[in-house]
Design a protein around this motif. Structure first.
Motif, PDB file in Angstrom:
ATOM      1  N   GLU A   1      61.337   5.632  14.477  1.00  0.00           N
ATOM      2  CA  GLU A   1      59.879   5.541  14.547  1.00  0.00           C
ATOM      3  C   GLU A   1      59.410   4.574  15.627  1.00  0.00           C
ATOM      4  OE1 GLU A   1      58.719   4.357  10.686  1.00  0.00           O
ATOM      5  OE2 GLU A   1      59.368   6.202   9.699  1.00  0.00           O
ATOM      6  N   ALA A   2      60.318   3.817  16.194  1.00  0.00           N
ATOM      7  CA  ALA A   2      59.934   2.799  17.173  1.00  0.00           C
ATOM      8  C   ALA A   2      59.538   3.434  18.504  1.00  0.00           C
ATOM      9  CB  ALA A   2      61.084   1.822  17.379  1.00  0.00           C
ATOM     10  N   VAL A   3      58.436   2.933  19.064  1.00  0.00           N
ATOM     11  CA  VAL A   3      57.980   3.331  20.401  1.00  0.00           C
ATOM     12  C   VAL A   3      57.752   2.044  21.192  1.00  0.00           C
ATOM     13  CG1 VAL A   3      56.207   4.490  21.751  1.00  0.00           C
ATOM     14  CG2 VAL A   3      56.868   5.412  19.519  1.00  0.00           C
ATOM     15  N   THR A   4      58.492   1.866  22.265  1.00  0.00           N
ATOM     16  CA  THR A   4      58.388   0.648  23.065  1.00  0.00           C
ATOM     17  C   THR A   4      57.600   0.919  24.336  1.00  0.00           C
ATOM     18  OG1 THR A   4      60.518  -0.146  22.229  1.00  0.00           O
ATOM     19  CG2 THR A   4      59.681  -1.177  24.239  1.00  0.00           C
TER      20      THR A   4
ATOM     21  N   LYS B   1      60.502   6.981  29.965  1.00  0.00           N
ATOM     22  CA  LYS B   1      59.687   7.764  30.897  1.00  0.00           C
ATOM     23  C   LYS B   1      58.546   6.905  31.415  1.00  0.00           C
ATOM     24  CE  LYS B   1      60.574  12.240  28.690  1.00  0.00           C
ATOM     25  NZ  LYS B   1      59.965  13.426  28.022  1.00  0.00           N
ATOM     26  N   GLN B   2      58.156   7.154  32.640  1.00  0.00           N
ATOM     27  CA  GLN B   2      56.982   6.465  33.182  1.00  0.00           C
ATOM     28  C   GLN B   2      55.736   7.250  32.814  1.00  0.00           C
ATOM     29  OE1 GLN B   2      56.900   5.910  37.428  1.00  0.00           O
ATOM     30  NE2 GLN B   2      54.917   4.866  37.400  1.00  0.00           N
ATOM     31  N   VAL B   3      54.689   6.548  32.408  1.00  0.00           N
ATOM     32  CA  VAL B   3      53.388   7.148  32.123  1.00  0.00           C
ATOM     33  C   VAL B   3      52.353   6.390  32.947  1.00  0.00           C
ATOM     34  CG1 VAL B   3      54.065   7.894  29.809  1.00  0.00           C
ATOM     35  CG2 VAL B   3      53.004   5.660  30.126  1.00  0.00           C
ATOM     36  N   TYR B   4      51.095   6.789  32.833  1.00  0.00           N
ATOM     37  CA  TYR B   4      50.053   6.079  33.563  1.00  0.00           C
ATOM     38  C   TYR B   4      48.937   5.680  32.606  1.00  0.00           C
ATOM     39  CZ  TYR B   4      47.460  10.520  33.567  1.00  0.00           C
ATOM     40  OH  TYR B   4      46.801  11.662  33.190  1.00  0.00           O
ATOM     41  N   PHE B   5      48.250   4.602  32.945  1.00  0.00           N
ATOM     42  CA  PHE B   5      47.159   4.136  32.098  1.00  0.00           C
ATOM     43  C   PHE B   5      46.027   5.156  32.110  1.00  0.00           C
ATOM     44  CE2 PHE B   5      49.199   0.014  32.986  1.00  0.00           C
ATOM     45  CZ  PHE B   5      49.332  -0.434  31.681  1.00  0.00           C
TER      46      PHE B   5
ATOM     47  N   THR C   1      61.486   5.719  23.296  1.00  0.00           N
ATOM     48  CA  THR C   1      61.472   5.832  21.837  1.00  0.00           C
ATOM     49  C   THR C   1      62.845   5.504  21.270  1.00  0.00           C
ATOM     50  OG1 THR C   1      61.984   8.195  22.007  1.00  0.00           O
ATOM     51  CG2 THR C   1      59.665   7.581  21.868  1.00  0.00           C
ATOM     52  N   GLY C   2      62.845   5.110  20.003  1.00  0.00           N
ATOM     53  CA  GLY C   2      64.092   4.809  19.330  1.00  0.00           C
ATOM     54  C   GLY C   2      64.568   3.387  19.570  1.00  0.00           C
TER      55      GLY C   2
ATOM     56  N   HIS D   1      53.242  10.843  19.513  1.00  0.00           N
ATOM     57  CA  HIS D   1      54.214  10.207  18.625  1.00  0.00           C
ATOM     58  C   HIS D   1      53.578   9.707  17.321  1.00  0.00           C
ATOM     59  CE1 HIS D   1      57.643  10.324  21.341  1.00  0.00           C
ATOM     60  NE2 HIS D   1      56.843   9.955  22.322  1.00  0.00           N
ATOM     61  N   ASN D   2      52.299   9.995  17.111  1.00  0.00           N
ATOM     62  CA  ASN D   2      51.623   9.548  15.897  1.00  0.00           C
ATOM     63  C   ASN D   2      51.231  10.746  15.048  1.00  0.00           C
ATOM     64  OD1 ASN D   2      50.299   8.144  13.926  1.00  0.00           O
ATOM     65  ND2 ASN D   2      48.549   7.571  15.179  1.00  0.00           N
ATOM     66  N   PRO D   3      52.041  11.109  14.046  1.00  0.00           N
ATOM     67  CA  PRO D   3      51.728  12.282  13.218  1.00  0.00           C
ATOM     68  C   PRO D   3      50.497  12.091  12.343  1.00  0.00           C
ATOM     69  CG  PRO D   3      53.600  11.062  12.309  1.00  0.00           C
ATOM     70  CD  PRO D   3      53.297  10.449  13.644  1.00  0.00           C
TER      71      PRO D   3
END
Length: 211
Positions: free
Chosen positions: A61-64, A88-92, A77-78, A111-113
């Motif tokens: 469940e961990a998301v860093t 993975k790279q994301v953007y604001f 994740t994990g 990632h939030n059910p």
């Protein structure tokens, strides 16, 4: 025969101006809004709670979220040992979209059910409140208290993500604030801010060198 004119001394009495100045000073003191310092209070866990949280978030469940320099943000994740495979790279969300990358907002929502469930509770509360126009203040407060209890329970129920925010030395305050805003916008109830460790630094450098 010429008459001698009497010389008059011109004198302006400024005594009433003292009263006027006092009135102006009093007026501005009462009407001027003092600027409050623009700071944000963040409740950080104690050492005991932090150690407990770290052991709990060591799950699937961990998301860093790693905040890097140059307004860059990375998510994995994990467990930390899973980072090389899931990072993975994301953007604001407030920034210009980057081709091939997802925003931090849509990544956290994914990632939030419990996101939709929490939104439905919010809509239900807003509808109930709109029908209570003219009701007693106590009744409205009771509905609000009920909403907050249900809303917070859903956000923190089992299976919801536990977000760990790790700012790098080169990250800035604005990026941290935007990340905290996303916790609210994505209905995430479990998150913590911790210093980035050497393992994450090494994983991040390896990721950047390969991409």
């Amino acid at each position: 025969m010429k008459t001698k004119q009497k010389k008059m001394n011109a004198r302006v009495d400024f005594t009433p101006m003292v009263d006027m100045m006092m009135l102006l000073v009093t007026f501005f003191m009462l009407c001027t809004t003092l600027a409050k310092p623009q700071t944000m209070e963040i409740a950080m866990p104690t050492n005991k709670t932090e150690d407990k949280n770290r052991s709990q978030v060591d799950t699937k469940e961990a998301v860093t979220v790693i905040l890097d320099e140059d307004d860059k943000v990375y998510v994995y994740t994990g467990k930390p040992t899973d980072a090389p495979n899931t990072m993975k790279q994301v953007y604001f969300t407030s920034a210009k979209p980057i081709d091939g990358l997802k925003s931090l907002h849509e990544t956290l929502k994914k990632h939030n059910p419990a996101y939709e469930k929490a939104e439905n509770i919010r809509k239900e509360y807003e509808q109930r409140l709109s029908r209570m126009t003219g009701s007693a203040k106590g009744a409205q407060q009771a509905v609000q208290a009920e909403f907050e209890e249900k809303f917070n329970e859903v956000k923190s129920e089992k299976g919801t993500p536990q977000v760990i925010i790790k700012p790098c030395d080169g990250s800035n305050y604005d990026n941290l604030i935007e990340t905290l805003d996303e916790m609210t916008l994505c209905n995430i109830g479990k998150y913590v801010i911790v210093p980035i460790d050497d393992e994450d630094k090494a994983t991040l450098e390896a990721y950047k060198s390969n991409h």
